[in-house]
Design a protein around this motif. Structure first.
Motif, short mmCIF file in Angstrom:
data_model
loop_
_atom_site.label_atom_id
_atom_site.label_comp_id
_atom_site.label_asym_id
_atom_site.label_seq_id
_atom_site.Cartn_x
_atom_site.Cartn_y
_atom_site.Cartn_z
N MET A 1 0.70 -1.29 -0.16
CA MET A 1 -0.07 0.05 -0.02
C MET A 1 0.92 1.25 0.11
N GLN A 2 0.30 2.27 -0.77
CA GLN A 2 1.04 3.38 -0.88
C GLN A 2 0.90 4.11 0.62
N PRO A 3 2.05 4.59 1.09
CA PRO A 3 1.61 5.91 2.36
C PRO A 3 0.57 6.71 2.15
N ILE A 4 0.04 7.24 2.91
CA ILE A 4 -1.06 8.49 2.99
C ILE A 4 -0.29 9.71 3.44
N GLN A 5 -0.67 10.67 3.07
CA GLN A 5 -0.21 12.19 3.59
C GLN A 5 -1.15 12.30 4.84
N GLU A 6 -0.55 12.88 6.02
CA GLU A 6 -1.06 13.32 6.98
C GLU A 6 -1.91 14.61 6.48
N ALA A 7 -3.27 15.03 7.02
CA ALA A 7 -4.05 16.06 6.77
C ALA A 7 -3.14 17.32 7.07
N GLY A 24 -8.50 -0.20 4.05
CA GLY A 24 -8.16 -0.13 2.56
C GLY A 24 -8.91 1.26 2.12
N LYS A 25 -9.55 1.87 2.55
CA LYS A 25 -10.37 2.96 2.30
C LYS A 25 -9.92 4.27 2.82
N ILE A 26 -9.53 5.51 2.10
CA ILE A 26 -9.05 6.51 2.51
C ILE A 26 -10.41 7.16 3.17
N ASP A 83 -3.52 10.32 12.66
CA ASP A 83 -3.24 11.02 11.26
C ASP A 83 -2.26 10.65 10.45
N GLY A 84 -2.63 10.09 9.04
CA GLY A 84 -1.75 9.42 8.23
C GLY A 84 -1.51 8.02 8.23
N ALA A 85 -2.02 7.39 9.41
CA ALA A 85 -1.75 5.97 9.35
C ALA A 85 -2.83 5.05 8.76
N ASP A 86 -2.26 3.80 8.43
CA ASP A 86 -3.04 2.68 8.20
C ASP A 86 -3.82 1.97 9.20
N ILE A 87 -4.96 1.98 9.15
CA ILE A 87 -5.84 1.12 10.28
C ILE A 87 -6.47 -0.08 9.73
N MET A 88 -6.43 -1.10 10.49
CA MET A 88 -7.35 -2.18 10.17
C MET A 88 -8.07 -2.58 11.38
N GLU A 174 1.87 -16.20 -1.27
CA GLU A 174 1.04 -14.98 -2.06
C GLU A 174 -0.22 -14.99 -1.25
N GLU A 175 -0.81 -16.11 -0.92
CA GLU A 175 -2.04 -16.05 -0.02
C GLU A 175 -2.21 -15.41 1.27
N ARG A 176 -0.81 -15.64 1.95
CA ARG A 176 -0.60 -15.44 3.14
C ARG A 176 -0.25 -13.64 3.03
N ASP A 177 0.38 -13.42 2.09
CA ASP A 177 0.76 -11.95 1.84
C ASP A 177 -0.56 -11.41 1.64
N GLU A 178 -1.51 -11.76 1.02
CA GLU A 178 -3.00 -11.27 0.89
C GLU A 178 -3.66 -11.03 2.04
N ILE A 179 -3.53 -12.04 2.80
CA ILE A 179 -4.42 -11.85 4.10
C ILE A 179 -3.94 -11.15 5.10
N PHE A 180 -2.37 -10.93 4.98
CA PHE A 180 -1.77 -10.17 6.10
C PHE A 180 -1.21 -9.10 5.57
N SER A 181 -1.90 -8.14 4.83
CA SER A 181 -1.25 -7.17 3.95
C SER A 181 -1.28 -5.66 4.92
N TYR A 182 -1.84 -5.75 6.19
CA TYR A 182 -1.78 -4.39 6.92
C TYR A 182 -0.39 -4.50 7.95
#
Length: 182
Positions: A1-7, A24-26, A83-88, A174-182
């Motif tokens: 995933m691309q890092p997101i910018q802090e607001a 996965g959603k901004i 702010d700017g984090a990836d959260i699951m 590949e399957e492991r990488d997909e389900i542990f993408s965070y």
């Protein structure tokens, strides 16, 4: 995933605009600077799987989420700190069509009763199984030390984690990488 910018925008009257990627959603929202992350997730994003159980003291683990790859208790953080984090959250684990192995393990091995602690347990387990393919019982217990369950007595939860670990171990990289993408 691309890092997101802090607001990085503070609005008057104790408000700040934050931007996070959740499941996965901004999401970009203006929030009170004193709003807890758990309240932001539940109230602003309507993701109510993340529970509040201990009156925001960090004792029960029901509010556990994955933030930038680490399991954290969202009742102990302010939303502006994310702010700017990836959260699951638990809603990001699987779908109704395809359960995550952790969800499947809790289902198959009866790792829940009332279900209140389950989302936090699952997020702590996610953090464990992301890095440990064959966890021992002691490693499972250590991973869950900050999560309280008042119903099951933990044995079924440990069995659920072992089941999930076996399912994950049988997957391709590949399957492991997909389900542990965070």
């Amino acid at each position: 995933m691309q890092p997101i910018q802090e607001a990085q925008q503070t609005v008057g009257n104790g408000m700040k605009t934050i931007q996070v990627r959740v499941n996965g959603k901004i999401a970009k929202k203006e929030v009170p600077i004193r709003m807890l992350l758990v309240d932001f997730i539940r109230e602003e994003l309507a993701l109510t799987g993340t529970h509040v159980g201990c009156s925001v003291e960090g004792r029960c683990g029901a509010c556990t989420i994955v933030l930038n790859g680490d399991a954290v208790k969202s009742c102990l953080m302010l939303a502006v700190q994310a702010d700017g984090a990836d959260i699951m959250t638990v809603e990001g684990l699987g779908t109704t069509d395809k359960l995550h192995p952790i969800q499947q393990g809790f289902w198959e091995k009866h790792g829940l009763q009332c279900g209140f602690c389950t989302p936090g347990m699952m997020m702590s387990v996610y953090n464990l199984l992301k890095t440990t393919r064959h966890p021992s019982i002691d490693e499972i217990r250590d991973a869950l030390v900050g999560n309280l369950c008042r119903c099951t007595g933990y044995e079924h939860i440990i069995q659920a984690v072992q089941y999930a670990a076996d399912q994950v171990a049988a997957m391709s990289k590949e399957e492991r990488d997909e389900i542990f993408s965070y």
